[in-house]
Design an enzyme around this catalytic site. Structure first.
Site, PDB file in Angstrom:
ATOM      1  CG  ASP A 179      41.296  49.163  47.261  1.00  0.00           C
ATOM      2  OD1 ASP A 179      42.309  49.651  46.723  1.00  0.00           O
ATOM      3  OD2 ASP A 179      40.405  48.588  46.607  1.00  0.00           O
ATOM      4  CG  ASP A 186      48.709  44.378  43.332  1.00  0.00           C
ATOM      5  OD1 ASP A 186      49.465  43.607  43.928  1.00  0.00           O
ATOM      6  OD2 ASP A 186      48.079  44.035  42.306  1.00  0.00           O
TER       7      ASP A 186
HETATM    8  P1  IMP Z   1      48.040  48.689  41.495  1.00  0.00           P
HETATM    9  O1  IMP Z   1      47.874  49.807  40.523  1.00  0.00           O
HETATM   10  O2  IMP Z   1      48.582  47.448  40.872  1.00  0.00           O
HETATM   11  O3  IMP Z   1      48.807  49.077  42.750  1.00  0.00           O
HETATM   12  O4  IMP Z   1      46.605  48.222  41.892  1.00  0.00           O
HETATM   13  C1  IMP Z   1      45.838  48.919  42.710  1.00  0.00           C
HETATM   14  C2  IMP Z   1      44.383  48.554  42.534  1.00  0.00           C
HETATM   15  O5  IMP Z   1      44.190  47.221  42.047  1.00  0.00           O
HETATM   16  C3  IMP Z   1      43.728  48.580  43.886  1.00  0.00           C
HETATM   17  O6  IMP Z   1      43.250  49.850  44.165  1.00  0.00           O
HETATM   18  C4  IMP Z   1      42.634  47.555  43.744  1.00  0.00           C
HETATM   19  O7  IMP Z   1      41.481  48.167  43.246  1.00  0.00           O
HETATM   20  C5  IMP Z   1      43.146  46.566  42.749  1.00  0.00           C
HETATM   21  N1  IMP Z   1      43.696  45.364  43.424  1.00  0.00           N
HETATM   22  C6  IMP Z   1      44.984  45.000  43.527  1.00  0.00           C
HETATM   23  N2  IMP Z   1      45.126  43.860  44.214  1.00  0.00           N
HETATM   24  C7  IMP Z   1      43.886  43.496  44.580  1.00  0.00           C
HETATM   25  C8  IMP Z   1      43.352  42.396  45.353  1.00  0.00           C
HETATM   26  O8  IMP Z   1      44.059  41.504  45.864  1.00  0.00           O
HETATM   27  N3  IMP Z   1      41.997  42.373  45.512  1.00  0.00           N
HETATM   28  C9  IMP Z   1      41.182  43.317  44.980  1.00  0.00           C
HETATM   29  N4  IMP Z   1      41.630  44.368  44.280  1.00  0.00           N
HETATM   30  C10 IMP Z   1      42.961  44.449  44.068  1.00  0.00           C
HETATM   31 MG    MG Z   2      41.344  50.459  44.347  1.00  0.00          MG
END
Ligand code: IMP
Ligand code: MG
Length: 183
Positions: free
Chosen positions: A103, A106
């Protein structure tokens, strides 16, 4: 904006029409990249489920579909930095061309962990498709092969993305009002 849920939305970031148009483009781009192959679409639960449903229909490749659940969030809006596999694959992926469907990219913690794991299990290739990309928050050296929209550093919900497991069924991508974040 009429429903009780929608009254918590401060602004719409990506409309339903924009989502539909872009997902069609992503599906076609994936088709061209993987033409002649029979990839395995691997969705990262739970956030992927709406995007994945639209993406596989926009990409008319012969394929199969699997899901994994990973968790790095604990009901907060900031990542804990640690990733756990909470639901694993049930079939081997050796020699398979994988399409990871996520989705939002981040910090990159989740996808960096997952990509490494899948390659270690013998995947032939890993293509990362993310609906949203928040490059300003990246801490891991990972990029998506295809990304739908670049979004600013704001917490977004809708089209599968949640806050505390809610708002996934909002049909567009929106930003929550500050008062919607319960403590
Ligand atoms: P990462 O590991 O920091 O890249 O985070 C990835 C996961 O964090 C995504 O798959 C989302 O489930 C969640 N996430 C990160 N940012 C958001 C946001 O703005 N809204 C909702 N979920 C988020
Ligand atoms: Mg996710």
């Amino acid at each position: 904006m009429s429903s009780e849920m929608e009254r918590d939305i401060l602004k719409v970031l990506v409309s339903e029409e924009e989502l539909q148009r872009r997902v069609t483009e992503l599906g076609e781009a994936l088709y061209q990249r993987l033409e002649g192959k029979e990839p395995l679409f691997l969705g990262v639960l739970k956030g992927c489920f709406v995007f994945m449903a639209d993406l596989v229909r926009a990409c008319q490749l012969k394929c199969d579909v699997e899901f994994m659940a990973l968790s790095s969030y604990r009901g907060a809006t900031v990542s804990s930095g640690k990733v756990e596999v909470t639901q694993d694959l049930c079939s081997p992926i050796e020699g398979r061309d994988l399409v990871i469907v996520e989705d939002i990219l981040d910090s990159g913690t989740t996808l960096a962990f997952l990509k490494e794991k899948l390659l270690a299990r013998g995947a032939a290739s890993v293509t990362i498709v993310t609906l949203l990309d928040k490059p300003s928050r990246r801490t891991k050296a990972i990029t998506a092969d295809l990304a739908g929209f670049t979004v600013p550093d704001e917490f977004v919900v809708g089209y599968g993305l949640d806050y505390n497991q809610q708002y996934r069924n909002i049909p567009y991508i929106g930003v929550l009002k500050p008062e919607a974040y319960s403590s």
